[in-house]
Design an enzyme around this catalytic site. Structure first.
Site, PDB file in Angstrom:
ATOM      1  N   MET A 144       0.825  -1.200   0.000  1.00 18.49           N
ATOM      2  CA  MET A 144       0.000   0.000   0.000  1.00 18.49           C
ATOM      3  C   MET A 144       0.868   1.262   0.000  1.00 18.49           C
ATOM      4  O   MET A 144       0.650   2.202  -0.727  1.00 18.49           O
ATOM      5  CB  MET A 144      -0.819  -0.077   1.288  1.00 18.49           C
ATOM      6  CG  MET A 144      -2.106   0.656   1.302  1.00 18.49           C
ATOM      7  SD  MET A 144      -3.245   0.184   0.010  1.00 18.49           S
ATOM      8  CE  MET A 144      -4.385  -0.859   0.875  1.00 18.49           C
ATOM      9  N   LYS A 145       1.865   1.275   0.883  1.00 18.26           N
ATOM     10  CA  LYS A 145       2.697   2.450   1.120  1.00 18.26           C
ATOM     11  C   LYS A 145       3.623   2.736  -0.063  1.00 18.26           C
ATOM     12  O   LYS A 145       3.839   3.890  -0.436  1.00 18.26           O
ATOM     13  CB  LYS A 145       3.533   2.192   2.374  1.00 18.26           C
ATOM     14  CG  LYS A 145       4.235   3.401   2.921  1.00 18.26           C
ATOM     15  CD  LYS A 145       4.694   3.124   4.356  1.00 18.26           C
ATOM     16  CE  LYS A 145       5.844   4.022   4.758  1.00 18.26           C
ATOM     17  NZ  LYS A 145       7.147   3.576   4.313  1.00 18.26           N
ATOM     18  N   GLY A 146       4.142   1.664  -0.648  1.00 17.31           N
ATOM     19  CA  GLY A 146       4.981   1.847  -1.821  1.00 17.31           C
ATOM     20  C   GLY A 146       6.363   2.387  -1.506  1.00 17.31           C
ATOM     21  O   GLY A 146       6.918   2.114  -0.449  1.00 17.31           O
TER      22      GLY A 146
END
Lengths: 263, 516
Positions: A144-146
Site C-alpha cells: 500500500m505504502k509503496g
C-alpha cells in the site's frame, strides 16, 4: 539549451565532438577523465603502488594519478585513482528501439485503462522466492505504502494484488497462482550470491511450463541485479532493476495483456 | 540578530576605531600617489580598448609613453582640446605611431578638465546603466535569502567554462566565479580578446567577461533567477579589472587590500594605492567585494591565529568605507581551515564564523570551504565539506563557496560541482531554520573562543596603529609572511602625483559616495 550556448558549444568544441567516439567528460571535451576506487589484497608498500598502476593501465586509463593509497588493515590497501580513459563508444550504433524511454502511466490512468479494456480486476501475485528472505523489493512494488511516493499495487482499485512475502518455494508460488487465477506473476530476487537467483528463476519457468500455464500468465522478475536482457534470456516477459516503481510494472503488464487479447 | 556570543560590544567599537585610524593614516599616503595601472584604468573608463599591431593593449601603449606623474587625463584632455578626437581615436593613433605623446604640450588645467569631464561622465553613466540593469534583473527574478551557492569554473577555455557554468547554474549555483590563469596577477597588463588556453584557470579579459555575462543572463532568464558573475580584482592590474568588471556587469569581485602583498609578493605601496581606486570603482558599480582573509589561515595554525582574520577583516572594512563601499557590498571573507584532528575543531569553526557574523551583521559574508586539509580521499572530502556547509547555515553566512571533493586533485569536473551543489542543497534545506533555534552556552567553548579572538584582535590592532601598517607587514604579522616596503613587484609603477595631476573619476565616485 539557449541559442547562445549552442553557439558557444560549437566554438568551444569546434570539430572535437564526435558521436562515434564518445568519451567520459571531466572538464574538457574528450578528456576521458574518470575516477576509480578499489582495494587490493596486499600490503601498503611501493609494490602496491605499482600493482595499482598496472591494474588501471589494463583498464585503459592513461596517466594514472593515484590520489589516495591507504591501508585498510595490514593485508589490504585502498586506492582512489584518476586518469584519462582510452576507450570510447559509438552512440550512433545504439538502436533507437533499445534506447526508447519507457513512459509509465499514472495510477489513475492504469485503473482507467483496466476498466475500459478488461471489465474486471487484474489479479497480480507476487513473492520473493527460494531462500531469499528480503521483502523490500516486492514491498516497494506491491505494498500500500509503496516507495519514494509511489503507491504499491495493493492501492490500485482495479488490481487484486496478493503479496505472498518472502522465502516462498517455487512449487507453493505456482500452486497459489493457479488457485488465485493470477494474470500476472511478480518474482523478486534480492540476494544474488554465486548466481543462485538464476537457478531459482529458471526453475520457476520450468515448473510453470510443466503445469501448462506459462503462456497464460505475464511473468515478471525484479531485483537490483535483474536486467531486461537477463529476464528475456531466462524466459521471462520482462525484468525490472533498480529504481523501478509500481507504475512502471503495472503499465507494462496491462499493455501486454491487452496486446495478447488483440492477437 | 542575536548576540549569541555575548561579545564585549564596547571592545568591538574600540577595535573598529583602531582599524579606522590605521586606514586613515594609509589614506593620507594613498592620496599622494598614482600608479601605471590606475592611469590605464582611467584610459579604459574613458572608452579606450583594443591592442596595437604588436598585441600590446592600447591603455598600456598610452601610459608607457607619458610622464605618469602628470596623469593620462592631462595628455588625453590636451589632445581632445586641440583636435576634438575621441579617446579611442587618439589611442589608435598613438598605437600606430601617428601621434607621439612625448611631443605633446599640455594645455591649461581648466581646458583639460573641460575636455575630459564630459567623457568621464559618459563612462560613469555606462557603469550606472549596468548597475541599474542588475537591479532590474534582481527585481524581476527576486533574490535569494539564504546562502548563495558559489562555484568556480577553471578550464582555461572560456567556451568550455561557459558550458560548465551553464550546467552549474541549472543545477542550482547562484554565483559563478571564473578562476584566473596562474600567474595573471603578476602580469602588468590585461590580455585582450576571448581566450582558450590557460593554466589552472582562464585569463580575465573584457571579452571573456562579456561572453560569460551573456551566457549567465540567458541561463538566468530560463531559470527565473539572477546568476551572479565573479572574477578576481587583484594583482598588478587591480583597478583595470575593476573597470572591466564594471563595464561588463560583474557582480562579485575578489578584492582584498592586503592579499597581493602577502601572497603574490606585490609591492605594498603599489597594492595599497591600487586597492583604493579599484574599490572606488567596485563601490560605484554595485559590486560585492570579497576579501581574502581565508588565505591567512592556510599557512599558519587556524586556531592560534584565528584573531589575525578578525584583525584583517576590520582593516578591510575601513579601507572599503574610505573607498565608498557600503556594508551591503562588503563580502568580508573567512574560512573553515582547522586541522580535522583538532578535538572540538567544529566548535572553534562555529565560534569564528559566528564572530564574523556578529561583528559584521549587515555584510554578505563570504565563507570559504576547507582546502588545506583536503586530501585525495574524495569520500572523506565530501564529509569535510558537509561540516563546512553546516557551519555556513548555523551562522547565516551569505556567500557560500562550495567545497569540491577533488579540491586537492584538480580543477573541478562538471560532476564535482554537481555533487557539491546537491550536498549543499540537502543540508541547507534540512537545516533551514537552525540558526533561529540555536543559542550558545554562556562561557562555553564557543563563547570563550570568540571572545578571546576579539581580545587578541584588539591588541594586534593597537600594535598596528602604533607602528603603522607598512611596518606590520615588514615584520611578518599576517600569515607569517614578511615583506619589505621597497620589495616585491610593481614598485616601479608607483609615482608621486605631480602638482597638476588630475583623475577625473575620483570626483564623480566621491560625489556618489556622499550621496550628492
Amino acid at each position: 539549451m539557449g541559442e547562445h550556448l549552442k553557439k558557444m558549444k560549437n566554438i568551444g568544441y569546434k570539430d572535437k565532438y564526435d558521436p562515434t567516439k564518445i568519451k567520459p567528460y571531466g572538464d574538457t571535451i574528450n578528456d576521458g577523465k574518470i575516477q576509480v576506487s578499489f582495494t587490493l589484497p596486499m600490503q601498503n608498500t611501493p609494490k602496491a603502488t605499482i600493482a595499482a598502476k598496472q591494474l588501471v593501465l589494463k583498464m585503459g586509463l592513461r596517466e594514472p594519478n593515484i590520489v589516495l593509497q591507504k591501508s585498510l588493515e595490514s593485508e589490504f590497501t585502498f586506492f582512489v585513482v584518476y586518469g584519462h580513459l582510452i576507450h570510447n563508444v559509438d552512440i550512433t550504433k545504439i538502436r533507437e528501439e533499445d534506447s526508447q524511454l519507457f513512459k509509465a502511466m499514472s495510477m489513475d490512468e492504469i485503473n482507467e485503462f483496466i476498466s475500459q479494456n478488461f471489465n474486471r480486476k487484474i489479479v497480480v501475485v507476487g513473492a520473493t522466492t527460494g531462500t531469499d528472505s528480503h521483502t523490500m523489493g516486492i514491498d516497494a512494488i506491491m505494498s500500500m505504502k509503496g516507495f519514494h511516493g509511489h503507491h504499491g499495487l495493493e492501492r490500485y482499485e482495479m488490481l487484486e494484488a496478493h503479496n505472498l512475502g518472502s522465502q516462498v518455494l517455487n512449487e507453493d508460488f505456482v500452486r497459489k497462482s493457479i488457485d488465485l487465477k493470477a494474470d500476472v506473476l511478480l518474482v523478486s530476487q534480492t540476494v544474488t550470491q554465486k548466481r543462485i537467483h538464476v537457478q531459482n528463476l529458471t526453475n520457476l519457468v520450468e515448473l510453470l511450463e510443466a503445469e501448462g500455464i506459462r503462456d497464460k500468465v505475464i511473468l515478471i522478475c525484479g531485483g537490483a541485479r535483474i536486467t531486461k536482457e537477463l529476464a528475456k534470456e531466462l524466459g521471462y516477459d520482462a525484468g525490472f532493476g533498480q529504481n523501478t516503481v509500481a507504475e512502471d510494472v503495472a503499465t507494462f503488464f496491462i499493455k501486454e495483456i491487452r496486446n495478447r487479447q488483440k492477437k | 540578530m542575536h548576540n549569541k556570543l555575548d561579545l564585549d560590544r564596547e571592545l568591538v567599537s574600540k577595535a573598529r576605531l583602531k582599524a579606522q585610524n590605521i586606514a586613515n593614516e594609509m589614506q593620507e599616503f594613498i592620496n599622494g600617489y598614482t600608479t601605471t595601472t590606475i592611469e590605464r584604468t582611467i584610459c579604459r573608463l574613458l572608452g579606450i580598448d583594443g591592442v596595437n599591431k604588436k598585441g600590446i593593449p592600447l591603455p598600456n601603449v598610452i601610459v608607457d609613453n607619458i610622464d605618469v606623474k602628470k596623469g593620462a587625463a592631462a595628455y588625453l584632455g590636451s589632445i581632445i582640446h586641440k583636435t576634438g578626437l575621441e579617446p579611442q581615436e587618439i589611442a589608435e593613433k598613438v598605437g600606430n605611431g601617428s601621434i607621439n605623446l612625448r611631443n605633446i604640450s599640455l594645455v591649461e588645467s581648466k581646458d583639460i578638465q573641460n575636455a575630459i569631464l564630459p567623457l568621464a561622465e559618459l563612462g560613469a553613466a555606462r557603469i550606472r546603466t549596468n548597475r541599474e540593469e542588475r537591479e532590474t534583473y534582481l527585481k524581476t527574478h527576486g533574490d535569494k535569502e539564504g546562502p548563495l551557492l558559489y562555484v568556480i569554473v577553471a578550464t582555461g577555455n572560456i567556451y568550455e567554462d561557459i558550458i560548465q557554468a551553464d550546467s552549474a547554474a541549472r543545477k542550482g549555483a547562484d554565483i559563478i566565479a571564473v578562476i584566473r590563469s596562474t600567474g595573471q596577477s603578476l602580469m602588468d597588463y590585461v590580455p585582450y580578446g576571448a581566450t582558450t588556453q590557460g593554466f589552472g584557470g582562464t585569463y580575465a579579459t573584457q571579452e571573456n567577461f562579456r561572453l560569460m555575462r551573456k551566457a549567465l543572463d540567458e541561463a538566468g532568464n530560463d531559470l527565473g533567477r539572477y546568476i551572479r558573475l565573479c572574477n578576481y580584482c587583484s594583482g598588478l592590474c587591480m583597478p583595470e579589472i575593476a573597470a572591466m568588471g564594471a563595464l561588463e556587469r560583474l557582480d562579485v569581485m575578489l578584492n582584498d587590500a592586503l592579499y597581493g602583498i602577502l601572497f603574490r609578493d606585490i609591492n605594498m605601496q603599489r597594492t595599497i594605492i591600487d586597492q583604493h581606486f579599484s574599490r572606488m570603482i567596485n563601490g560605484y558599480s554595485g559590486v560585492i567585494i570579497n576579501t581574502g582573509e581565508d588565505n591567512y589561515i592556510k599557512t599558519v595554525d587556524a586556531v592560534d591565529q584565528a584573531f589575525t582574520v578578525l584583525t584583517s577583516q576590520l582593516m578591510n572594512e575601513q579601507f572599503a568605507i574610505l573607498a565608498g563601499i557600503p556594508e551591503e557590498q562588503m563580502g568580508i571573507g573567512h574560512a573553515f581551515e582547522m586541522n580535522p584532528t583538532v578535538k572540538n575543531g567544529f566548535l572553534y569553526e562555529l565560534a569564528q564564523a559566528q564572530l564574523s557574523r556578529e561583528v559584521f551583521p549587515n555584510a554578505p559574508l563570504k565563507y570559504m570551504p576547507p582546502t588545506r586539509y583536503m586530501t585525495g580521499d574524495v569520500f572523506m572530502g565530501c564529509v569535510q565539506n558537509a561540516l563546512f556547509n553546516i557551519v555556513t547555515k548555523i551562522t547565516d553566512q551569505k556567500i557560500c563557496l562550495l567545497g569540491m571533493l577533488t579540491e586537492a586533485i584538480h580543477t573541478p569536473f562538471m560532476s564535482d560541482r554537481s555533487i557539491a551543489i546537491d550536498i549543499a542543497q540537502y543540508i541547507f534545506n534540512n537545516m533551514e531554520n537552525i540558526s533561529d533555534e540555536i543559542l550558545f552556552k554562556p562561557d562555553g567553548i564557543i563563547n570563550r573562543q570568540a571572545n578571546t579572538s576579539l581580545k587578541k584582535a584588539y591588541d594586534l590592532l593597537s600594535k598596528i596603529e602604533q607602528q603603522g601598517l607598512f611596518k606590520t607587514l615588514e615584520v611578518g604579522t599576517f600569515a607569517g609572511i614578511r615583506r619589505p616596503i621597497d620589495g616585491g613587484k610593481g614598485l616601479d609603477g608607483v609615482v608621486k602625483k605631480g602638482e597638476l595631476y588630475f583623475n577625473p573619476f575620483i570626483g564623480i565616485f566621491l560625489k556618489a559616495k556622499e550621496g550628492v
